[in-house]
Design a protein around this motif. Structure first.
Motif, PDB file in Angstrom:
ATOM      1  N   MET A 240      58.853   9.731  17.448  1.00 19.86           N
ATOM      2  CA  MET A 240      58.513  10.577  18.438  1.00 19.86           C
ATOM      3  C   MET A 240      59.152  11.834  18.467  1.00 19.86           C
ATOM      4  SD  MET A 240      59.183   9.586  22.880  1.00 19.86           S
ATOM      5  CE  MET A 240      60.631  10.489  22.675  1.00 19.86           C
ATOM      6  N   SER A 241      58.361  12.675  18.825  1.00 16.72           N
ATOM      7  CA  SER A 241      58.876  14.201  18.719  1.00 16.72           C
ATOM      8  C   SER A 241      59.892  14.226  19.527  1.00 16.72           C
ATOM      9  CB  SER A 241      57.727  15.029  19.148  1.00 16.72           C
ATOM     10  OG  SER A 241      58.277  16.352  19.079  1.00 16.72           O
TER      11      SER A 241
ATOM     12  N   VAL B 113      61.136  17.536  20.769  1.00 19.65           N
ATOM     13  CA  VAL B 113      60.879  18.870  21.208  1.00 19.65           C
ATOM     14  C   VAL B 113      61.092  19.082  22.601  1.00 19.65           C
ATOM     15  CG1 VAL B 113      59.993  19.845  19.261  1.00 19.65           C
ATOM     16  CG2 VAL B 113      58.553  19.190  20.921  1.00 19.65           C
TER      17      VAL B 113
ATOM     18  N   VAL C  20      57.508  24.282  21.385  1.00 23.70           N
ATOM     19  CA  VAL C  20      56.849  24.680  20.429  1.00 23.70           C
ATOM     20  C   VAL C  20      55.872  26.352  20.556  1.00 23.70           C
ATOM     21  CG1 VAL C  20      54.213  23.876  19.361  1.00 23.70           C
ATOM     22  CG2 VAL C  20      56.190  22.646  19.509  1.00 23.70           C
TER      23      VAL C  20
ATOM     24  N   VAL D 126      57.112  24.541  12.470  1.00 24.85           N
ATOM     25  CA  VAL D 126      56.985  24.329  13.945  1.00 24.85           C
ATOM     26  C   VAL D 126      56.056  23.069  14.416  1.00 24.85           C
ATOM     27  CG1 VAL D 126      56.072  25.552  16.045  1.00 24.85           C
ATOM     28  CG2 VAL D 126      57.118  26.797  14.138  1.00 24.85           C
ATOM     29  N   ILE D 127      55.301  22.963  13.565  1.00 21.09           N
ATOM     30  CA  ILE D 127      54.211  21.816  14.100  1.00 21.09           C
ATOM     31  C   ILE D 127      54.787  20.596  13.867  1.00 21.09           C
ATOM     32  CG2 ILE D 127      51.915  20.943  13.749  1.00 21.09           C
ATOM     33  CD1 ILE D 127      51.966  23.863  14.970  1.00 21.09           C
TER      34      ILE D 127
ATOM     35  N   GLY E 125      56.902  19.051  16.314  1.00 21.78           N
ATOM     36  CA  GLY E 125      56.395  18.854  17.744  1.00 21.78           C
ATOM     37  C   GLY E 125      55.453  17.679  17.703  1.00 21.78           C
ATOM     38  N   LEU E 126      55.515  17.002  16.541  1.00 23.51           N
ATOM     39  CA  LEU E 126      54.275  15.798  16.519  1.00 23.51           C
ATOM     40  C   LEU E 126      55.189  14.466  17.017  1.00 23.51           C
ATOM     41  CD1 LEU E 126      52.338  16.870  13.540  1.00 23.51           C
ATOM     42  CD2 LEU E 126      51.900  17.298  15.896  1.00 23.51           C
ATOM     43  N   SER E 127      54.479  13.491  17.485  1.00 20.98           N
ATOM     44  CA  SER E 127      54.822  12.337  17.458  1.00 20.98           C
ATOM     45  C   SER E 127      53.650  11.553  16.465  1.00 20.98           C
ATOM     46  CB  SER E 127      54.373  11.630  18.931  1.00 20.98           C
ATOM     47  OG  SER E 127      55.524  12.240  19.837  1.00 20.98           O
TER      48      SER E 127
ATOM     49  N   TRP F 287      51.462   9.298  14.838  1.00 22.19           N
ATOM     50  CA  TRP F 287      50.663   8.120  15.148  1.00 22.19           C
ATOM     51  C   TRP F 287      50.355   7.465  13.756  1.00 22.19           C
ATOM     52  CZ3 TRP F 287      47.814   6.781  19.699  1.00 22.19           C
ATOM     53  CH2 TRP F 287      48.123   7.499  20.726  1.00 22.19           C
TER      54      TRP F 287
END
Lengths: 471, 471
Positions: free
Chosen positions: B30-31, B33, B38, B63-64, B67-69, B71
């Motif tokens: 899980m992100s 941020v 972001v 950055v990206i 900022g991701l969870s 999947w």
């Protein structure tokens, strides 16, 4: 498929796509397959055991490519440009590869925040004020449906929380132009208004909505006890790229409390050019706006933008908040599931982000100006040629034209027009779209594929004259 | 971007995605941020001049990704599996690279015909009769909206051609279960029925719709002069994967002329296993069905399938036929614009076609059976552990569980549950979804990410016990 196999076949596919884009110009633009031919060439049942990916690549060349009409072809002048700029294609590759979903902000924060960012970038690029908030959807059809549902709910005091459209005394009425896109009437019917409550407003000689006729229709409905609800104006109609006059339409809307939705699906891209913005003067008075960067601008399909001024209203109409989607930060973030119909959401912002960054705004503007120049050049050529006629103002990059040789009128003229248009498309040398304007067939030439240069437009013009002269 | 630059950066991106899939397991699921982080790390305005693609790749890592969870992570147990099998990802790469649109059959015949073919392949894979015809849409939310609009139009004798929902005497009523997905009520409200005409039917002890209660509610509405219109049954509810009993529900529907729509968004994938099909016995009596191969089956998002038995009715409700989309073969082909809301359509069939061919049906079945085994293993572990409770039948691969230590009841138990679930997610070691069942919070464990093996489920179980014991 393992990551290593993906590496191997991924490189092959990137190369295949690069080759396709390069050799596209040599393929017949319009597919020549007969109905059923593609399906018949493939197995009717799925394989039990794995097939190698090489088999798939083989079928791609053998069956799929001959079954395509090539939208990225430099002599594609059909429908509208659906440009998949290669930088945008790569953005989409990232999105699919990452495979993250934005059910809520929390389910992948960057997905939501980059979408907020790039829709705001585009807002700045087309010169809209910061009163607008945007979201990415699939198509203008969906956004126009959302807009009309939002209009319905504003006019009915949130009927969805009660008896819906089923308990109303005064029928809600939607106003469209006779030149509106087919998706507009479809949206009104799907939203439950009924065709009896959709008023097509006549157009003027330039195919733009007659605002005075709108005012009269609205007044008549109000006097008859019906409730004028929404008007859909078009900035750049599908057939002729006509621009409905937003200022007077917004005046009528303000006077009668109508929701003003603007369909700028195709022409919105042009608004990155300051010299074009006069065409949608009054846009700041609209309630909602749809514009498709997946058309002329170059974002890989699907990437349609829906902008609203009252985001709170949109969220109130569209919101759902089941426990499994709640999080502790919900009051501080956007949950884009509440900005449209679908719950699931892929990382579509990446393809717009990559397009704008890799190209830069000035290069995008330059390409669109090239296309406008090409359209003006072709318009001048057609106007100086005997028996050819331009049928509508060339506001942007779409020309509506007809060859009208002496003695061909009425249905004979229609047969002539459809005859040469069919021969043009069958030649494989270009793809154009016949359409009805007024009550007669004509041919639309939509200029603006990525690879379309002056030479391709000139070749088209030769082809049109050659095929028209054959009959 | 030139084809050569595309070749260069395309290879980099394929490698980047392959690396991402390989290293994904080492990232926090899980992100972490904070809201706004972001967006704040990226420029607020678009660049005028081109940036190199290398700059984009740099921001991707900087950055990206944080900022991701993730999947595609093997310890992603949240929401539902959204598997982007890499063969399917390549199919999507082809689609985006080709950049063709299916506005009509003619606008790219292979796009339509491969979609006809693969939706029929999947029909065969899940054991449906050939009375069903399928189409690809974006999400179940959209398909359920289409289904309820079709139901509305059947029950109202095509009211959309007249006064819509606005001129009716007898209000149309829609029946859902109290466990239906949030998109079902949303669809009913968007379609104009109004919340007052949406009846939530109670569920039995296994969280499945009580068909006798449905029959009573339908009877009461009919007796009161309302018009029962549609029932939405769920095969595999979101919270507990409960299966509404289709046979008795279909019986009620047949008796009262209700449209029966089945939401099998998640569990439809399971029907490629013959041993699971008893769970949706009666499916052949439904009018429409939605099932998302972009969930457990492995098709890259978005790829939702909508099946109907009466395609002619669907087309009559959804059709538009403006002159610029007509062609001479329209009576011999499917024009998929008339099978749903959007007009534009990308070549989504390729990602399903590549998935099924590269994997083969047996390997897909094998993977799903692996996940069912893992769910049964975890269920047995939880059942034998003191103070842990399984709260709903484990029909497929989703477990609903709670740690109920002595002395924790009511809101104190909720605090405990949300406490350990939050710590599990914050640890980065796994991602689970808290949800409300009955009136208390519990935790959903959805097993079935592509990379999830027994070891990952075992690690999750250790983590759950460790975090629950801390408080």
């Amino acid at each position: 498929m393992t990551p290593d196999e993906f590496r191997h076949y991924g490189h092959l596919i990137v190369d295949w796509v690069a080759d396709y884009r390069e050799r596209c110009a040599a393929l017949p633009v319009m597919s020549r397959v007969a109905p059923g031919e593609v399906r018949a060439a493939l197995p009717a049942s799925p394989p039990s055991a794995p097939e190698g990916f090489d088999a798939i690549l083989g079928d791609l060349d053998r069956v799929i490519v001959p079954g395509l009409s090539h939208w990225q072809h430099p002599r594609f002048f059909g429908y509208f440009p659906s440009n998949g700029e290669l930088s945008s294609v790569l953005g989409d590759y990232l999105s699919t590869g990452l495979g993250v979903l934005g059910l809520s902000w929390q389910s992948s924060p960057a997905l939501t925040e980059v979408e907020e960012l790039v829709t705001d970038w585009v807002r700045q690029m087309v010169g809209l004020s910061d009163a607008w908030s945007g979201v990415i959807s699939d198509t203008a059809s969906s956004s126009t449906l959302v807009a009309l549902i939002c209009a319905r709910e504003r006019a009915s005091g949130f009927s969805l929380a009660g008896r819906g459209l089923q308990g109303r005394d005064a029928a809600l009425v939607v106003y469209v132009s006779s030149q509106s896109h087919s998706s507009v009437e479809k949206a009104a019917l799907l939203a439950g208004f009924g065709r009896a409550h959709v008023r097509p407003i006549p157009v003027d000689s330039a195919w733009a909505m007659d605002a005075a006729a709108l005012a009269r229709a609205v007044g008549e409905d109000a006097a008859a006890g019906r409730r004028p609800c929404a008007v859909v104006a078009t900035s750049g109609t599908t057939t002729t790229t006509a621009f409905d006059p937003l200022e007077p339409i917004a005046g009528v809307a303000a006077e009668h409390g109508l929701w003003l939705h603007v369909d700028a699906a195709m022409a919105g891209s042009a608004m990155i050019l300051p010299e074009c913005r006069d065409l949608w003067r009054g846009i700041e008075r609209a309630d909602s706006l749809v514009f498709n960067p997946h058309k002329w601008l170059g974002a890989a399909f699907d990437c349609s933008l829906y902008y609203v001024r009252d985001a709170e209203h949109l969220v109130r109409v569209m919101s759902t908040n089941p426990s499994y989607l709640q999080s502790s930060v919900d009051d501080r973030v956007r949950n884009l599931r509440d900005w449209g119909i679908p719950l699931g959401r892929r990382f579509r912002a990446l393809k717009l982000w990559c397009l704008i960054r890799e190209q830069g705004v000035e290069a995008l503007q330059g390409r669109l100006r090239r296309d406008l120049d090409n359209a003006r050049w072709l318009e001048a050529e057609v106007r100086r040629e005997p028996h050819w006629r331009i049928l509508a103002p060339v506001a942007l990059q779409t020309l509506c034209l007809r060859h009208e040789p002496p003695g061909r009128e009425g249905e004979a003229l229609d047969r002539h027009t459809l005859g040469w248009a069919t021969r043009v498309n069958a030649s494989g040398e270009a793809y154009v779209t016949p359409a009805v304007l007024g009550d007669r067939w004509m041919v639309r030439i939509s200029i603006g594929a990525l690879g379309t240069e002056r030479e391709h437009v000139a070749a088209l013009w030769d082809l049109l004259r050659r095929e028209a002269a054959r009959d």
